[in-house]
Design an enzyme around this catalytic site. Structure first.
Site, PDB file in Angstrom:
ATOM      1  N   GLN A   1    -148.352 -15.270 -23.956  1.00  0.00           N
ATOM      2  CA  GLN A   1    -147.084 -15.234 -23.233  1.00  0.00           C
ATOM      3  C   GLN A   1    -147.118 -14.176 -22.143  1.00  0.00           C
ATOM      4  O   GLN A   1    -146.556 -14.360 -21.058  1.00  0.00           O
ATOM      5  CB  GLN A   1    -145.941 -14.956 -24.211  1.00  0.00           C
ATOM      6  CG  GLN A   1    -144.593 -15.453 -23.737  1.00  0.00           C
ATOM      7  CD  GLN A   1    -144.590 -16.962 -23.554  1.00  0.00           C
ATOM      8  OE1 GLN A   1    -145.244 -17.696 -24.283  1.00  0.00           O
ATOM      9  NE2 GLN A   1    -143.857 -17.431 -22.560  1.00  0.00           N
TER      10      GLN A   1
ATOM     11  N   GLU B   1    -136.999 -17.026 -26.500  1.00  0.00           N
ATOM     12  CA  GLU B   1    -137.372 -18.338 -25.966  1.00  0.00           C
ATOM     13  C   GLU B   1    -138.338 -19.036 -26.930  1.00  0.00           C
ATOM     14  O   GLU B   1    -138.148 -20.190 -27.293  1.00  0.00           O
ATOM     15  CB  GLU B   1    -138.021 -18.160 -24.602  1.00  0.00           C
ATOM     16  CG  GLU B   1    -138.502 -19.457 -23.965  1.00  0.00           C
ATOM     17  CD  GLU B   1    -139.335 -19.224 -22.722  1.00  0.00           C
ATOM     18  OE1 GLU B   1    -139.525 -20.200 -21.960  1.00  0.00           O
ATOM     19  OE2 GLU B   1    -139.811 -18.099 -22.495  1.00  0.00           O
ATOM     20  N   HIS B   2    -139.388 -18.334 -27.314  1.00  0.00           N
ATOM     21  CA  HIS B   2    -140.365 -18.841 -28.284  1.00  0.00           C
ATOM     22  C   HIS B   2    -140.357 -17.927 -29.507  1.00  0.00           C
ATOM     23  O   HIS B   2    -140.422 -16.703 -29.349  1.00  0.00           O
ATOM     24  CB  HIS B   2    -141.774 -18.853 -27.703  1.00  0.00           C
ATOM     25  CG  HIS B   2    -141.898 -19.579 -26.409  1.00  0.00           C
ATOM     26  ND1 HIS B   2    -141.848 -18.938 -25.179  1.00  0.00           N
ATOM     27  CD2 HIS B   2    -142.081 -20.902 -26.137  1.00  0.00           C
ATOM     28  CE1 HIS B   2    -141.984 -19.822 -24.213  1.00  0.00           C
ATOM     29  NE2 HIS B   2    -142.123 -21.032 -24.754  1.00  0.00           N
TER      30      HIS B   2
ATOM     31  N   HIS C   1    -148.103 -14.961 -18.428  1.00  0.00           N
ATOM     32  CA  HIS C   1    -147.248 -15.714 -17.501  1.00  0.00           C
ATOM     33  C   HIS C   1    -146.855 -14.872 -16.296  1.00  0.00           C
ATOM     34  O   HIS C   1    -146.656 -15.413 -15.200  1.00  0.00           O
ATOM     35  CB  HIS C   1    -145.990 -16.206 -18.225  1.00  0.00           C
ATOM     36  CG  HIS C   1    -146.170 -17.528 -18.900  1.00  0.00           C
ATOM     37  ND1 HIS C   1    -146.395 -18.684 -18.213  1.00  0.00           N
ATOM     38  CD2 HIS C   1    -146.152 -17.874 -20.214  1.00  0.00           C
ATOM     39  CE1 HIS C   1    -146.517 -19.698 -19.065  1.00  0.00           C
ATOM     40  NE2 HIS C   1    -146.376 -19.223 -20.280  1.00  0.00           N
TER      41      HIS C   1
ATOM     42  N   HIS D   1     -96.164 -39.225 -18.966  1.00  0.00           N
ATOM     43  CA  HIS D   1     -97.125 -39.663 -19.975  1.00  0.00           C
ATOM     44  C   HIS D   1     -96.436 -40.539 -21.022  1.00  0.00           C
ATOM     45  O   HIS D   1     -96.949 -41.581 -21.424  1.00  0.00           O
ATOM     46  CB  HIS D   1     -97.774 -38.456 -20.669  1.00  0.00           C
ATOM     47  CG  HIS D   1     -98.855 -37.801 -19.870  1.00  0.00           C
ATOM     48  ND1 HIS D   1     -98.615 -37.188 -18.656  1.00  0.00           N
ATOM     49  CD2 HIS D   1    -100.194 -37.664 -20.114  1.00  0.00           C
ATOM     50  CE1 HIS D   1     -99.749 -36.699 -18.187  1.00  0.00           C
ATOM     51  NE2 HIS D   1    -100.721 -36.978 -19.049  1.00  0.00           N
TER      52      HIS D   1
ATOM     53  N   ASP E   1    -146.404 -25.545 -25.475  1.00  0.00           N
ATOM     54  CA  ASP E   1    -146.479 -25.518 -24.012  1.00  0.00           C
ATOM     55  C   ASP E   1    -147.131 -26.779 -23.451  1.00  0.00           C
ATOM     56  O   ASP E   1    -146.826 -27.196 -22.329  1.00  0.00           O
ATOM     57  CB  ASP E   1    -147.288 -24.304 -23.553  1.00  0.00           C
ATOM     58  CG  ASP E   1    -146.403 -23.090 -23.300  1.00  0.00           C
ATOM     59  OD1 ASP E   1    -145.168 -23.233 -23.409  1.00  0.00           O
ATOM     60  OD2 ASP E   1    -146.942 -22.026 -23.001  1.00  0.00           O
TER      61      ASP E   1
END
Length: 772
Positions: A255, A322-323, A258, A415, A356
């Site tokens: 990770q 996230e993960h 990235h 209404h 991924d």
């Protein structure tokens, strides 16, 4: 990476902070870019590209020649890998595709929800240091399955102006032909507003750098929706001493590579383990080509040692990664307790990189703790849910008072008048265009064309049968049975006093139970209500058919609270099951009480009368209520359990539907023939004997000290409560007597269910229990 030991909770907020580089100057620049593209279109895009040195000569759009060149130049191994990943992603996302939902919330009131694809979607694929062609699959595949009519893709091109062949091949796999070589905030602005050559889209998908993320957030507040808030990528690993430090370090580094603002967090329970991981991170990082970028990310990453598993789980949910990778002994159990994570990876052999690329789940996920409130990209991301409704005159009449009262209470007179003006034209309530039973049916059942078997097409007698591909040589069972069981229905009609057109013959009562679910209940949406305790097959059939089962506890004395039963039902309740006499409690409910439920409930009421011959309460077969289905069986009083013949009594409309849905030859020739033979026998004496023995057995059991209670019974069994049900059950089994242990059934703690046997069998039972 910094190792932090047992931080106090007041430090959690700072430990959960992401690596951020907030820069007001970036937002100012992005807003300027968006404004220029919005006003200047293609001309503005070209000017911006000149200013930042991006290539655009020859046009932004990828040509057919470029697609063909990608096909020629892509490596065979990479092509195969993309094909495999495509197949897995397609399989998982195809299973997510929602169906049309049609619900009759009340007679004459039909509500519909249907999935509609988003018309125009824009997919942004980052370029930069690593062309993420895997993201093409993650966005392209679900948009393909959702059948979005217009899909475009924007991605920055390298200085030579050529996109990598893997990206173009992945786009072709997903059926995406409109690709523009444009990146950054200008690409987001182009898709949000349109430029002349690049069309405006309705929703923008895809990750990107700070310029892209800021641009997505700005345009989402104006006229274009986005997939989710997104920030730098992140991973959290939960590990105990069963984890492999090398695996954990590899996950953290995968990770970190990235980007410098990516974040990797380890939560563990032991400082020594954290130091092993730290050493592994150093060793493995030294071998990476992107070491400089990894080191930037690791400077903001952490190894955190917590005191116990519960604290570890609480911090994980607080961080909302996230993960989330779980490398612990009880990984499956821990995964079920996680509430906030974009995607969870369970066990030591489930690396984040599998998600991924190729496992099938989507890697476009919420970051920066947005996992607490947002999902990752999935089929629903590319679909709108549109509702429709249709109300008949009768249906509006049923709702009119409710609508008028609520509208007046809110002060919205118009209404209310919209209802009153219609009701003035309708006058008295008219019959529904669609009857109650039809309104309860599943849509596919309404449209079903039943299988037409040979014997259904011929009604009469013949000496030469050449229609069903049978063996012509007679042996008594070489011919198919009558699919409508006419002879047996005629006999049952004479015995029960119910017209043949209101009788269904099935393979045991269980077939009729299953048909009720299949005919009326939409899997994954509808529900049924039943008493508890009761016959277990109702829940089994619900589980098999994917229908929610709602048990409602009987009173302590096993009587029925009809108000409580009905209050458990809602607009999606298709059936209420009432077993009377009830198994395993043995008691029957008053006939008027059951009829009251049927009159008040606008759904199917199933009355299971398997033991009705042993009761004085009376049958509801032929009661005349259109929503009542009565189940009976040949297995109990009529001594044909081995033939598996069940009966259902209902309105002709329901029986016709049963006949349409059932399998053609659901009851065998041998079973029908034997049943007709046995029905000639007078069972009244057998039933009287069983009732007499039931009374004797109940009386004698009540005298035994180890038997605390004998429940009153209207069936051919008695329910007793004893001090040690498991011990008594085992003792009886060891001595050759088998009863039913109901100790684990709701409301039957301490209970055994004992079938009434012959006088000799009952004597043996009583003797054994007395000796215990």
């Amino acid at each position: 990476m910094e190792i932090i030991i047992n931080p106090s909770r007041d430090k959690w907020a700072s430990l959960a902070e992401r690596i951020t580089n907030d820069n007001p100057e970036i937002e100012r620049r992005v807003r300027d870019i968006i404004d220029r593209v919005r006003k200047g279109g293609d001309r503005a895009l070209e000017e911006i590209c000149r200013e930042i040195g991006d290539p655009f000569e020859g046009g932004f759009k990828v040509t057919e020649a470029e697609f063909e060149e990608a096909k020629r130049t892509i490596g065979g191994d990479v092509r195969k890998a993309i094909d495999t990943a495509f197949d897995n992603i397609y399989t998982f996302h195809k299973a997510q595709m929602p169906g049309r939902i049609t619900v009759s919330t009340a007679p004459g009131v039909t509500c519909i929800q249907k999935p509609v694809p988003i018309g125009r979607v824009g997919l942004y694929i980052p370029g930069g240091t690593a062309p993420l062609f895997s993201t093409v699959l993650m966005l392209g595949v679900p948009s393909l399955i959702a059948a979005c009519p217009r899909r475009i893709l924007c991605t920055p091109a390298p200085k030579n102006g050529k996109l990598c062949p893997e990206l173009l091949y992945s786009a072709q796999k997903c059926g995406i032909a409109d690709i523009w070589k444009i990146g950054g905030a200008q690409a987001i602005a182009a898709m949000a507003y349109g430029t002349g050559s690049i069309p405006k889209v309705d929703k923008i998908f895809g990750p990107g750098n700070r310029y892209v993320t800021t641009a997505k957030q700005i345009v989402s507040g104006v006229n274009t929706s986005i997939d989710m808030p997104a920030g730098p990528s992140e991973v959290m690993v939960l590990a105990d001493d069963s984890a492999n430090p090398a695996f954990v370090a590899a996950d953290l580094l995968s990770q970190a590579e990235h980007g410098r603002d990516s974040q990797a967090i380890l939560l563990c329970l032991d400082e020594a383990f954290a130091r092993k991981v730290s050493d592994e991170v150093e060793r493995q990082a030294s071998l990476l080509r992107r070491r400089e970028m990894v080191e930037g990310s690791l400077s903001g990453s952490r190894l955190i040692v917590l005191p116990d598993k519960q604290t570890l789980l609480e911090f994980a949910d607080y961080y909302a990664p996230e993960h989330l990778i779980i490398s612990m002994r009880d990984a499956d159990e821990i995964a079920e307790s996680i509430n906030a994570a974009g995607s969870v990876f369970i066990g030591g052999y489930t690396p984040e990189s599998a998600g991924d690329y190729a496992s099938g789940t989507n890697h476009t996920l919420p970051t920066s703790a947005w996992a607490r409130s947002c999902s990752g990209v999935n089929i629903d991301s590319f679909i709108r849910k549109m509702t429709l409704q249709k109300i008949t005159a009768e249906g509006l009449g049923r709702l009119s008072d409710t609508i008028v009262q609520m509208a007046q209470a809110e002060g919205l007179q118009a209404h209310a008048e919209a209802v009153r003006v219609r009701m003035a034209c309708v006058g008295p309530r008219k019959e529904s265009e669609e009857g109650l039973i039809s309104s309860l049916l599943r849509e596919n059942i309404k449209a079903l064309e039943p299988y037409s078997c040979a014997r259904d097409e011929f009604d009469g007698k013949s000496t030469v049968m050449l229609d069903a591909n049978e063996n012509p040589y007679e042996n008594g069972v070489n011919r198919y049975p009558d699919p409508r069981q006419r002879a047996l229905k005629e006999k049952v009609s004479a015995i029960k006093g119910v017209p043949e057109s209101e009788i269904f013959v099935g393979n045991g009562s269980d077939e009729a139970i299953d048909l009720i679910y299949r005919i009326f209940c939409n899997p994954g949406r509808d529900n049924v209500v039943a008493m508890a305790p009761t016959y277990g097959m109702y829940k089994v059939a619900a589980d098999i058919n994917g229908v929610e089962y709602r048990p409602v506890a009987l009173n302590e004395d096993y009587t029925l609270d009809t108000d409580k039963l009905l209050s458990a039902a809602d607009g999606l309740t298709k059936a209420i099951f009432i077993c009377s006499p009830n198994n395993p409690t043995g008691n029957a409910f008053p006939r008027d009480q059951i009829l009251d439920v049927a009159r008040r409930f606008r759904g199917i009421v199933v009355v299971d009368e398997a033991y009705i011959d042993f009761s004085q309460k009376g049958t509801l077969a032929g009661c005349g209520l259109e929503n009542v289905i009565v189940l009976q069986t040949m297995s109990k009083a009529r001594a044909m359990a081995g033939l598996r013949i069940g009966l259902a009594f209902a309105s002709r409309e329901i029986i016709d539907i049963f006949t349409k849905v059932k399998y053609p030859y659901n009851v065998s020739c041998a079973a029908i023939e034997k049943c007709l033979e046995i029905l000639e026998y007078d069972f009244a004496k057998d039933v009287e004997s069983i009732i007499s023995e039931r009374s004797r057995l109940s009386s004698e059991l009540g005298k035994i000290a180890s038997v605390r209670e004998v429940k009153p019974s209207d069936a051919n069994f008695v329910l007793i409560r004893v001090d040690d049900p498991n011990g008594m059950y085992k003792y009886l089994v060891d001595n050759g007597v088998i009863v039913r242990n109901r100790n684990s059934v709701q409301g039957c703690k301490g209970c055994l269910r004992i079938t009434v046997g012959t006088p000799e069998e009952n004597d043996k039972l009583l003797k054994l229990i007395r000796q215990l």
